[in-house]
Design an enzyme around this catalytic site. Structure first.
Site, PDB file in Angstrom:
ATOM      1  N   CYS A 114     -50.945  31.620  30.389  1.00 23.11           N
ATOM      2  CA  CYS A 114     -49.220  31.840  30.590  1.00 23.11           C
ATOM      3  C   CYS A 114     -48.818  32.748  29.526  1.00 23.11           C
ATOM      4  O   CYS A 114     -48.072  33.550  29.736  1.00 23.11           O
ATOM      5  CB  CYS A 114     -48.616  30.344  30.402  1.00 23.11           C
ATOM      6  SG  CYS A 114     -49.069  29.521  32.187  1.00 23.11           S
ATOM      7  N   HIS A 115     -49.141  32.434  28.299  1.00 22.52           N
ATOM      8  CA  HIS A 115     -48.586  32.919  27.123  1.00 22.52           C
ATOM      9  C   HIS A 115     -49.596  33.175  25.943  1.00 22.52           C
ATOM     10  O   HIS A 115     -49.208  33.744  25.031  1.00 22.52           O
ATOM     11  CB  HIS A 115     -47.293  32.392  26.381  1.00 22.52           C
ATOM     12  CG  HIS A 115     -46.370  31.575  27.204  1.00 22.52           C
ATOM     13  ND1 HIS A 115     -46.364  30.489  27.812  1.00 22.52           N
ATOM     14  CD2 HIS A 115     -45.512  32.356  27.780  1.00 22.52           C
ATOM     15  CE1 HIS A 115     -45.364  30.353  28.785  1.00 22.52           C
ATOM     16  NE2 HIS A 115     -44.806  31.632  28.663  1.00 22.52           N
ATOM     17  N   GLY A 116     -50.811  33.405  26.464  1.00 20.65           N
ATOM     18  CA  GLY A 116     -52.098  33.874  25.514  1.00 20.65           C
ATOM     19  C   GLY A 116     -52.202  33.226  24.451  1.00 20.65           C
ATOM     20  O   GLY A 116     -52.424  33.796  23.368  1.00 20.65           O
TER      21      GLY A 116
END
Lengths: 169, 417
Positions: A133-135
């Protein structure tokens, strides 16, 4: 305080008002509490898992309280990798021994501590977990190493009932 | 009504200048001039508002746990009773609240009948009230179907089958209502939707009801016109706010008695058996508050006739302001009406008793007599009484009936000098 004397009427007003307020407040509670987890949900609060089918290097994901829990039987390399890390390098310092009761078995809630996605296993720069999703990158002990997540993957309460079975929750 | 209300806080002032909502609420709750002699029968308006709000709030939280599906509804209600935190309390408040709502509304209607509150200039208040009553009936009936017990299912079957009495299109209409060829999931889901919607319609009508009431002001036990702002009126606050609150507390004690000690007294045990489309319970009865109308339905040995008569029994209420030809409002000054109105109340309660019995033999005959009397009260007795009854002289003010002879003489002599 004013100079007015306290009358019988003042006393009655305040006691009546206080009782009414206390009664109303206690009546509000059932309307709030009805949204809390109910008895049928609490009855499912623990999950038992048979570990025998899991070979070293394999993971399974089980559902506990509606959440995914990763159970990974780590390889010796992963364990040594996790233990070798200096705590200074970690955003949320925690020793591997504090995260795995038995070094071979890593049990943790499979929810990224950033915003709740499920990280992908054996991915990312630290050979642990990577959240698409956001690394966020987690290492082989499930500790946050890089990315926006604030803390390590959560370790649920669990006990080894015997060598082959654990009980989560 | 409230020309001089100024909020104390700066925010209140700012808001009120742009939207005089506080002004409006203040005007209707605080200085509103009220006849000074209202008795406890006038507290039921406030009690009914409380009932409506209670039903909406408890209904809202029950809807968070209820599932409107024929396979799941019964289990979801049991889930509410056993698993949900305080679910038993919320459901018992909602179920008993419906019963107490009807108790209160019947007293409220009886008060209006006794004191002639429906008469000119308050006809519209009464008619809006009849529509509220109709919506309450629909809401309560649909709510009773939702637990999907045996009584729910067969009650729904019987009542929806009433529509099949309509000539020619009856069958298509019932199939349309059911969304099938029998009572089942589609009906349950649409009943749930409507059951959720209707209380808000009732709420809107209640606002109109109160608005219409506050134009002429309250009727009173003497039934005479009262000049607003005269010695015969007092401000609503604190006089009637406190009186209404006290009555509400007494009502709540009774309410709590039902909820905590006999929560199932007014329900039917068969509704704790899951709906079975293959078996009708031995004896079907509606909830107690529908029994008089149920007795009227069964009194007629004809399908369509029974339905028409039952609907008429409620619809005729809307015409009451014109069926009652007497100009005198309060039964206190109508010696004949006073007896007939009590007879009417007794007859309605008797119909309720008959509605709970097996429709056979003597019960059926008595049911027919009581039904005839119910309609005779409206169609024959009330129109005639206006012409033949010799009413007592009305007092000139609300004070007059409670003054002593001496006081009256003082006032009379003061008036002549």
């Amino acid at each position: 305080m004013s100079d007015k004397p306290v009358t019988r009427r003042n006393f009655l007003y305040i006691t009546t008002g206080t009782f009414t307020a206390a009664g109303a407040a206690s009546l509000v509670w059932p309307f709030i509490d009805q949204m809390n987890p109910d008895a049928s949900v609490k009855a499912l609060a623990s999950t038992e898992v048979d570990l025998r089918p899991i070979a070293p290097g394999q993971s399974i994901t089980v559902l506990w309280r509606g959440k995914p829990v990763f159970i990974r039987r780590r390889t010796p390399e992963e364990i040594s990798e996790a233990k070798a890390v200096s705590l200074d390098e970690l955003p949320d310092p925690q020793d591997d021994s504090a995260r795995a009761k038995n070094p071979e078995w890593l049990v943790m809630v499979g929810i990224c501590t950033h915003l709740g996605c499920i990280p992908l296993g054996q991915k990312g720069e630290y050979n642990g977990w990577f959240c698409p999703c956001h690394g966020s990158h987690y290492d082989t002990s499930g500790r946050i190493r890089k990315g926006p997540a604030p803390t390590n993957l959560e370790i649920p309460d669990y006990v080894f009932l015997n060598d082959n079975t654990i009980k989560i929750g | 009504m409230s020309d001089n209300y100024v909020p104390k806080s700066a925010v209140g002032k700012w808001f009120n200048e742009r939207l005089p909502l506080l002004d409006l609420i203040y005007g209707h709750l605080m200085p509103y001039p009220t006849p000074k002699n209202l008795n406890y029968f006038w507290t039921f308006g406030g009690i009914l508002t409380f009932c409506l709000v209670t039903q909406i709030i408890t209904g809202l939280v029950l809807a968070m746990h209820y599932v409107a599906d024929a396979d799941l509804a019964f289990a979801s209600v049991e889930h509410i009773m056993r698993d949900v935190n305080y679910g038993w309390l919320l459901r018992y408040i909602h179920a008993n609240g419906a019963s107490l709502f009807f108790m209160a509304v019947y007293i409220h209607m009886a008060r209006s009948m006794f004191y002639g509150s429906y008469k000119e200039p308050r006809e519209l208040i009464w008619i809006i009230g009849v529509f509220i009553f109709l919506l309450m009936i629909a809401t309560a009936f649909m709510g009773y179907v939702l637990p999907w017990g045996q009584m729910s299912f067969w009650g729904a079957t019987v009542i929806t089958n009433l529509f099949s009495a309509i000539p020619i299109v009856g069958e298509s209409v019932t199939n349309w209502l059911w969304g099938g060829y029998a009572v089942g999931s589609p009906l349950l889901t649409r009943f749930f939707t409507l059951h959720y919607l209707m209380p808000f319609l009732i709420f809107a009508l209640v606002i109109l009801h109160v608005w219409a009431l506050h134009v002429p002001g309250n009727n009173n036990p003497e039934g005479i016109d009262v000049v607003k702002g005269s010695q015969d009126t007092v401000p609503f606050h604190p006089h009637y706010v406190v009186k209404d609150l006290f009555a509400l507390v007494v009502f709540l004690i009774i309410f709590a008695g039902f909820v905590f000690f006999v929560p199932n007294l007014l329900g039917h045990t068969d509704n704790y058996i899951q709906a079975n489309p293959l078996q009708t319970p031995e004896h079907i009865v509606p909830e107690w508050y529908f029994l008089p109308f149920y007795a009227i339905l069964r009194a007629v040995p004809d399908k369509l006739g029974g339905v028409i008569l039952m609907v008429s029994a409620i619809a005729i209420l809307a015409f009451l302001p014109w069926l009652d030809t007497s100009k005198v409002r309060s039964a206190k000054y109508r010696p004949l009406y006073k007896q007939f109105v009590w007879l009417f109340f007794a007859n309605t309660i008797f119909l309720g008793y008959l509605g709970a019995q097996v429709a056979d033999g003597m019960y059926l005959i008595m049911g027919r007599i009581a039904t005839v009397y119910y309609f005779a009260h409206f169609i024959i007795i009330l129109p005639l009484l206006g012409y033949i009854e010799k009413t007592k002289p009305l007092p000139k003010s609300l004070s007059e009936p409670v003054l002593s002879k001496e006081e009256k003489e003082i006032i009379a002599s003061g008036a002549t000098t």
